[in-house]
Design a protein around this motif. Structure first.
Motif: not given
Length: 235
Positions: A192-219
């Protein structure tokens, strides 16, 4: 005088899915299968197996033994196999969640696994390609799309759908390779963390939003009593 009959061409219920996977393949053009999945309706069955059948038939054990025979450390072999299976279940769909806030169904009965010539996992597929979105998403109302009422509902649904597949994989890996339960779920967290970390950089989307979504999935996993480690984001 008879009115002319206007025949509308049938809508492709997999259009939303196909478009999404095109974007996922573009994240790593040199390795387009890393995040995307296949529609099984478009695939032959050569080297494909349904995850539920593979667990019952002992395919995971065979995969582990093959890797253990080729590697010097059996524990590392166990983690390699577990990580590949975890990525098929949660890592791939998390790429879509992180990039777009949408998800396909990673349920046990819906997932297929594709192996390469060496017996490793190199792709995954779905029987049902319906996409889940949050109500108000631009895809809401499209064919092949189901809207959930709110963002928390998406993560609750996703955790619910992932859990049977992940639990059976964990039990198989513990049985055949002695992989510790807590270590397995930490590998889930790492996926989950890997997707939340690397995908925003590859997709050029918000890294903070990616981290938030990863946090929410783990929660959502933690709320079901699973020992995932949310602190992975803070390392």
């Amino acid at each position: 005088m008879l009115e002319p009959v206007i025949v509308c061409p049938p809508r492709d219920s997999r259009l939303a899915f196909g478009t999404a996977c095109t974007r996922l393949r573009a994240l790593q053009p040199d390795h387009p299968r890393v995040y995307a999945v296949a529609a099984m309706a478009d695939q032959g069955k050569r080297r494909w197996w349904r995850l539920a059948d593979g667990i019952r038939e002992g395919r995971i054990e065979v995969m582990y033994r093959r890797h253990a025979a080729e590697m010097s450390n059996a524990d590392i072999a166990a983690e390699v196999v577990a990580t590949a299976l975890i990525h098929a279940v949660i890592g791939r769909v998390m790429a879509m969640v992180v990039a777009e806030g949408r998800a396909w169904d990673p349920g046990l009965e819906n997932l297929w696994i594709h192996t390469d010539n060496d017996g490793g996992i190199d792709w995954a597929g779905l029987s049902d390609t319906t996409i889940r979105v949050i109500d108000g998403d631009p895809l809401t109302g499209e064919d092949g799309v189901v809207a959930l009422p709110c963002e928390p509902a998406l993560y609750v649904w996703l955790a619910h759908r992932c859990l049977p597949a992940l639990t059976l994989v964990q039990e198989a890996m513990t049985r055949c390779a002695g992989l510790r339960v807590r270590r397995f779920w930490s590998l889930v967290a790492e996926s989950v963390v890997g997707a939340a970390t690397y995908v925003p950089a590859l997709a050029r989307t918000s890294s903070s939003e990616g981290a938030r979504r990863g946090h929410t999935m783990l929660a959502a996993f933690e709320d079901r009593g699973l020992p995932v480690r949310r602190t992975c984001f803070d390392r």
